[in-house]
Write a protein that holds these residues in place. Structure first.
Motif, mmCIF file in Angstrom:
data_model
loop_
_atom_site.group_PDB
_atom_site.id
_atom_site.type_symbol
_atom_site.label_atom_id
_atom_site.label_comp_id
_atom_site.label_asym_id
_atom_site.label_seq_id
_atom_site.Cartn_x
_atom_site.Cartn_y
_atom_site.Cartn_z
ATOM 1 N N ALA A 218 0.742 -1.048 0.052
ATOM 2 C CA ALA A 218 -0.039 -0.125 0.257
ATOM 3 C C ALA A 218 0.956 1.171 -0.033
ATOM 4 O O ALA A 218 0.516 2.235 -0.690
ATOM 5 N N ALA A 219 1.849 1.210 0.873
ATOM 6 C CA ALA A 219 2.903 2.336 1.101
ATOM 7 C C ALA A 219 3.445 2.449 -0.489
ATOM 8 O O ALA A 219 3.620 3.732 -0.915
ATOM 9 N N ALA A 220 4.041 1.597 -1.268
ATOM 10 C CA ALA A 220 4.715 1.673 -2.239
ATOM 11 C C ALA A 220 4.011 2.255 -3.472
ATOM 12 O O ALA A 220 4.119 2.943 -4.315
ATOM 13 N N THR A 221 2.497 1.592 -3.481
ATOM 14 C CA THR A 221 1.810 2.213 -4.747
ATOM 15 C C THR A 221 1.112 3.482 -4.273
ATOM 16 O O THR A 221 1.018 4.212 -5.011
ATOM 17 N N ARG A 222 0.923 3.822 -2.995
ATOM 18 C CA ARG A 222 0.624 5.247 -2.647
ATOM 19 C C ARG A 222 1.628 6.122 -3.132
ATOM 20 O O ARG A 222 1.218 7.254 -3.637
ATOM 21 N N ILE A 223 2.903 6.186 -2.779
ATOM 22 C CA ILE A 223 3.765 6.997 -2.992
ATOM 23 C C ILE A 223 4.119 6.945 -4.556
ATOM 24 O O ILE A 223 4.130 8.108 -5.138
ATOM 25 N N GLU A 224 4.197 5.866 -5.290
ATOM 26 C CA GLU A 224 4.027 6.067 -6.938
ATOM 27 C C GLU A 224 2.978 6.799 -7.564
ATOM 28 O O GLU A 224 2.929 7.446 -8.282
ATOM 29 N N SER A 225 1.713 6.615 -6.918
ATOM 30 C CA SER A 225 0.407 7.017 -7.334
ATOM 31 C C SER A 225 0.500 8.586 -7.370
ATOM 32 O O SER A 225 -0.258 9.288 -8.125
ATOM 33 N N ARG A 226 1.327 9.223 -6.405
ATOM 34 C CA ARG A 226 1.299 10.725 -6.407
ATOM 35 C C ARG A 226 2.059 11.331 -7.752
ATOM 36 O O ARG A 226 2.366 12.596 -7.574
ATOM 37 N N THR A 227 2.939 10.533 -8.464
ATOM 38 C CA THR A 227 3.776 10.907 -9.552
ATOM 39 C C THR A 227 2.889 10.716 -10.896
ATOM 40 O O THR A 227 1.806 9.896 -10.918
ATOM 41 N N ASN A 228 3.550 11.121 -12.055
ATOM 42 C CA ASN A 228 2.948 10.922 -13.372
ATOM 43 C C ASN A 228 3.809 9.874 -13.831
ATOM 44 O O ASN A 228 3.788 9.699 -15.157
ATOM 45 N N LEU A 229 4.464 9.061 -13.397
ATOM 46 C CA LEU A 229 5.520 8.210 -14.017
ATOM 47 C C LEU A 229 4.900 7.057 -14.749
ATOM 48 O O LEU A 229 5.234 6.708 -15.902
ATOM 49 N N LEU A 230 3.909 6.232 -14.041
ATOM 50 C CA LEU A 230 3.357 5.291 -14.942
ATOM 51 C C LEU A 230 2.074 5.661 -15.547
ATOM 52 O O LEU A 230 1.394 6.624 -15.041
ATOM 53 N N SER B 125 -1.904 5.265 -16.397
ATOM 54 C CA SER B 125 -2.908 4.917 -15.671
ATOM 55 C C SER B 125 -3.310 3.475 -15.641
ATOM 56 O O SER B 125 -3.689 2.867 -14.689
ATOM 57 N N PHE B 126 -3.236 2.607 -16.631
ATOM 58 C CA PHE B 126 -3.335 1.355 -16.812
ATOM 59 C C PHE B 126 -2.385 0.359 -15.975
ATOM 60 O O PHE B 126 -2.725 -0.601 -15.547
ATOM 61 N N GLU B 127 -1.195 1.095 -15.962
ATOM 62 C CA GLU B 127 -0.053 0.131 -15.306
ATOM 63 C C GLU B 127 -0.271 0.439 -13.660
ATOM 64 O O GLU B 127 -0.310 -0.442 -12.834
ATOM 65 N N LYS B 128 -0.763 1.696 -13.206
ATOM 66 C CA LYS B 128 -1.227 1.980 -11.728
ATOM 67 C C LYS B 128 -2.292 0.896 -11.404
ATOM 68 O O LYS B 128 -2.291 0.487 -10.287
ATOM 69 N N MET B 129 -3.428 0.871 -12.171
ATOM 70 C CA MET B 129 -4.594 -0.165 -11.993
ATOM 71 C C MET B 129 -4.036 -1.675 -11.785
ATOM 72 O O MET B 129 -4.415 -2.216 -11.048
ATOM 73 N N ALA B 130 -3.227 -1.874 -12.911
ATOM 74 C CA ALA B 130 -2.758 -3.351 -12.920
ATOM 75 C C ALA B 130 -2.062 -3.702 -11.575
ATOM 76 O O ALA B 130 -2.086 -4.705 -10.962
ATOM 77 N N LEU B 131 -1.149 -2.770 -11.298
ATOM 78 C CA LEU B 131 -0.320 -2.979 -9.802
ATOM 79 C C LEU B 131 -1.246 -2.913 -8.787
ATOM 80 O O LEU B 131 -0.984 -3.883 -8.016
ATOM 81 N N ARG B 132 -2.218 -2.013 -8.635
ATOM 82 C CA ARG B 132 -2.866 -1.990 -7.338
ATOM 83 C C ARG B 132 -3.767 -3.168 -7.373
ATOM 84 O O ARG B 132 -3.859 -3.864 -6.423
#
Length: 213
Positions: free
Chosen positions: A58-70, A72-79
């Motif tokens: 949860a911490a890793a995905t939350r930190i990444e989610s506040r960037t525009n690096l990935l 949206s489909f990658e963010k969703m797949a990771l979650r």
């Protein structure tokens, strides 16, 4: 020299330019700072010992989610991949070994790739170059480079280098990428890039449509 001129045309103050810091550097460094607070090595190790794998994911995905690096489909797949206890545990253990394990980097990288490949998936694949490289980049920006394949390969081509590429991440391709980045860093050493955040940003300016010639 063309790459240098383009970067300085956009950011006349180079890597200390206020606009550069605002547009390109600050949010990436802020992600690294948050990572150090939540998932620095000692905290990460403690959470693993306490078997708090869901908290790590949860911490890793939350930190990444506040960037525009990935994307949206990658963010969703990771979650989706780390929602289950099994997915969170596999992700947390593999990421810690990748970042802090005692094995040589080639083995750590390949083991990380394999672990991500085995994560649960729903609609979208989790195994992409951006997802494989984003956490190393955030956690250890002195060491790891974040690869967006299309933009980075375009930047390399403009630099006169054809980077070998395959859609499945692998150590030989990542090793070649790091070698290329080291060469560019040496070429622009007088501009005093601080870390891979500056290098990723420099190459992003060369290959992204956000910064036309």
């Amino acid at each position: 020299m063309r790459a240098r001129r383009k970067f300085l045309r956009v950011f006349p103050g180079g890597f200390r330019d206020e606009t550069y810091i605002d547009w390109e550097r600050n949010y990436k460094w802020e992600a690294h700072r948050r990572w150090e607070e939540s998932l620095g090595k000692s905290a990460f190790e403690r959470l693993i010992k306490e078997k708090k794998f869901g908290q790590i994911a949860a911490a890793a995905t939350r930190i990444e989610s506040r960037t525009n690096l990935l994307f949206s489909f990658e963010k969703m797949a990771l979650r989706d991949a780390v929602k289950s206890p099994a997915g969170a545990k596999a992700f947390a253990l593999a990421l810690f070994e990748f970042l802090h394990g005692s094995a040589a980097m080639p083995e750590r990288f390949e083991n990380w790739v394999e672990a991500v490949a085995q994560l649960p998936r729903r609609k979208t694949r989790v195994l992409t170059w951006p997802l494989i490289t984003v956490f190393g980049f955030i956690a250890q920006p002195d060491t790891h480079f974040f690869l967006k394949p299309t933009v980075t390969r375009e930047a390399a081509s403009r630099y006169g280098v054809e980077l070998p590429y395959a859609s499945r991440p692998s150590w030989p391709l990542y090793r070649d990428l790091l070698a290329f980045v080291r060469q560019v860093r040496s070429d622009i050493s007088d501009m005093r890039p601080r870390d891979m955040i500056d290098m990723q940003s420099f190459l992003w300016v060369q290959g992204s449509d956000e910064y036309p010639d």
